[in-house]
Design a protein around this motif. Structure first.
Motif, PDB file in Angstrom:
ATOM      1  N   SER A  47       3.862 -31.394 -12.536  1.00  0.00           N
ATOM      2  CA  SER A  47       5.301 -31.616 -12.472  1.00  0.00           C
ATOM      3  C   SER A  47       5.724 -32.060 -11.081  1.00  0.00           C
ATOM      4  O   SER A  47       5.005 -31.847 -10.103  1.00  0.00           O
ATOM      5  N   VAL A  48       6.883 -32.707 -11.025  1.00  0.00           N
ATOM      6  CA  VAL A  48       7.466 -33.141  -9.754  1.00  0.00           C
ATOM      7  C   VAL A  48       8.957 -32.847  -9.778  1.00  0.00           C
ATOM      8  O   VAL A  48       9.581 -32.828 -10.838  1.00  0.00           O
ATOM      9  N   ILE A  49       9.487 -32.629  -8.597  1.00  0.00           N
ATOM     10  CA  ILE A  49      10.938 -32.571  -8.412  1.00  0.00           C
ATOM     11  C   ILE A  49      11.250 -33.529  -7.276  1.00  0.00           C
ATOM     12  O   ILE A  49      10.773 -33.355  -6.151  1.00  0.00           O
ATOM     13  N   VAL A  50      12.004 -34.560  -7.600  1.00  0.00           N
ATOM     14  CA  VAL A  50      12.421 -35.537  -6.600  1.00  0.00           C
ATOM     15  C   VAL A  50      13.895 -35.841  -6.853  1.00  0.00           C
ATOM     16  O   VAL A  50      14.333 -35.978  -7.992  1.00  0.00           O
ATOM     17  N   PHE A  51      14.648 -35.888  -5.787  1.00  0.00           N
ATOM     18  CA  PHE A  51      16.073 -36.181  -5.881  1.00  0.00           C
ATOM     19  C   PHE A  51      16.328 -37.605  -5.420  1.00  0.00           C
ATOM     20  O   PHE A  51      15.448 -38.253  -4.848  1.00  0.00           O
ATOM     21  N   ASP A  52      17.540 -38.099  -5.670  1.00  0.00           N
ATOM     22  CA  ASP A  52      17.904 -39.424  -5.201  1.00  0.00           C
ATOM     23  C   ASP A  52      17.647 -39.523  -3.703  1.00  0.00           C
ATOM     24  O   ASP A  52      17.783 -38.539  -2.967  1.00  0.00           O
ATOM     25  N   GLN A  53      17.273 -40.715  -3.264  1.00  0.00           N
ATOM     26  CA  GLN A  53      16.883 -40.948  -1.873  1.00  0.00           C
ATOM     27  C   GLN A  53      17.931 -41.779  -1.146  1.00  0.00           C
ATOM     28  O   GLN A  53      18.703 -42.512  -1.767  1.00  0.00           O
ATOM     29  N   LYS A  54      17.917 -41.697   0.178  1.00  0.00           N
ATOM     30  CA  LYS A  54      18.831 -42.493   1.001  1.00  0.00           C
ATOM     31  C   LYS A  54      18.205 -43.839   1.318  1.00  0.00           C
ATOM     32  O   LYS A  54      17.011 -43.933   1.606  1.00  0.00           O
ATOM     33  N   ARG A  61      10.744 -38.615  -0.351  1.00  0.00           N
ATOM     34  CA  ARG A  61      10.466 -37.189  -0.170  1.00  0.00           C
ATOM     35  C   ARG A  61      10.607 -36.453  -1.493  1.00  0.00           C
ATOM     36  O   ARG A  61      11.625 -36.562  -2.164  1.00  0.00           O
ATOM     37  N   PHE A  62       9.576 -35.699  -1.815  1.00  0.00           N
ATOM     38  CA  PHE A  62       9.558 -34.872  -3.016  1.00  0.00           C
ATOM     39  C   PHE A  62       9.797 -33.426  -2.611  1.00  0.00           C
ATOM     40  O   PHE A  62       9.181 -32.930  -1.665  1.00  0.00           O
ATOM     41  N   SER A  63      10.652 -32.755  -3.340  1.00  0.00           N
ATOM     42  CA  SER A  63      10.881 -31.340  -3.070  1.00  0.00           C
ATOM     43  C   SER A  63       9.695 -30.500  -3.514  1.00  0.00           C
ATOM     44  O   SER A  63       9.340 -29.513  -2.873  1.00  0.00           O
ATOM     45  N   PHE A  64       9.071 -30.909  -4.630  1.00  0.00           N
ATOM     46  CA  PHE A  64       7.999 -30.097  -5.203  1.00  0.00           C
ATOM     47  C   PHE A  64       7.065 -30.974  -6.025  1.00  0.00           C
ATOM     48  O   PHE A  64       7.512 -31.865  -6.740  1.00  0.00           O
ATOM     49  N   VAL A  65       5.761 -30.710  -5.909  1.00  0.00           N
ATOM     50  CA  VAL A  65       4.744 -31.358  -6.739  1.00  0.00           C
ATOM     51  C   VAL A  65       3.745 -30.279  -7.145  1.00  0.00           C
ATOM     52  O   VAL A  65       3.312 -29.485  -6.313  1.00  0.00           O
ATOM     53  N   PHE A 149      14.437 -41.772 -10.241  1.00  0.00           N
ATOM     54  CA  PHE A 149      15.397 -41.394  -9.207  1.00  0.00           C
ATOM     55  C   PHE A 149      15.959 -42.678  -8.596  1.00  0.00           C
ATOM     56  O   PHE A 149      15.355 -43.739  -8.677  1.00  0.00           O
ATOM     57  N   ASP A 150      17.121 -42.550  -8.025  1.00  0.00           N
ATOM     58  CA  ASP A 150      17.828 -43.711  -7.495  1.00  0.00           C
ATOM     59  C   ASP A 150      17.899 -43.664  -5.976  1.00  0.00           C
ATOM     60  O   ASP A 150      17.751 -42.616  -5.354  1.00  0.00           O
ATOM     61  N   VAL A 151      18.125 -44.831  -5.405  1.00  0.00           N
ATOM     62  CA  VAL A 151      18.317 -44.949  -3.959  1.00  0.00           C
ATOM     63  C   VAL A 151      19.797 -45.186  -3.737  1.00  0.00           C
ATOM     64  O   VAL A 151      20.373 -46.111  -4.304  1.00  0.00           O
ATOM     65  N   LEU A 152      20.393 -44.343  -2.941  1.00  0.00           N
ATOM     66  CA  LEU A 152      21.844 -44.414  -2.705  1.00  0.00           C
ATOM     67  C   LEU A 152      22.161 -45.095  -1.383  1.00  0.00           C
ATOM     68  O   LEU A 152      21.444 -45.036  -0.448  1.00  0.00           O
TER      69      LEU A 152
END
Length: 152
Positions: A47-54, A61-65, A149-152
């Motif tokens: 599993s992975v947790i990744v949020f939108d990136q700048k 950057r991944f929060s968790f893998v 995930f998206d790039v903001l």
């Protein structure tokens, strides 16, 4: 205020020093909790947790893998409709287990409005280099289905 004599402080310190090795050995020898799978095991799901990136960065950057076996976290680009492409933009090899704050470098800067995808691969040949013809995806069809995930 309670006064402690130097002898009582010394006794407490000496007791702590005497017990520390015993407690450390007990902690190392403690059995794994029942129902908790071993890190290198097929029983845990990748599993992975990744949020939108700048935008403007050359890394994701991944929060968790979490990987049940040695492998990789890979970043894919997307087409104009936001669907995943076959192009790997970057990856990082990881050992089996739980990882926090994982960074994957990519060659180009992240552009605002773009969509990226994350996928996980098993290092089948042990060379720590992602080769999709040699290494297998952890997910069916090798495609990240929900790791957008998206790039903001």
């Amino acid at each position: 205020m309670t006064k402690h004599s130097p002898i009582s402080r010394l006794s407490v310190s000496a007791a702590a020093l005497l017990l520390a090795p015993f407690l450390a050995v007990q902690a190392m020898a403690a059995p794994q909790a029942p129902g908790v799978p071993d890190v290198a095991s097929d029983e845990i799901d990748p599993s992975v947790i990744v949020f939108d990136q700048k935008a403007g960065s050359k890394e994701v950057r991944f929060s968790f893998v979490r990987l049940p076996h040695d492998g990789y976290v890979a970043i894919y680009g997307s087409d104009d409709e936001g669907k995943v492409t076959g192009d790997v933009l970057g990856y990082v090899p990881l050992e089996a287990g739980y990882h926090h704050n994982v960074t994957v470098e990519i060659e180009q800067e992240l552009e605002s409005g773009s969509t990226l995808w994350a996928s996980l691969y098993r290092d089948d040949d042990g060379d720590r280099k992602l080769d999709k013809s040699e290494d297998s995806p952890f997910w069916p069809n090798g495609k990240p289905l929900e790791n957008r995930f998206d790039v903001l």
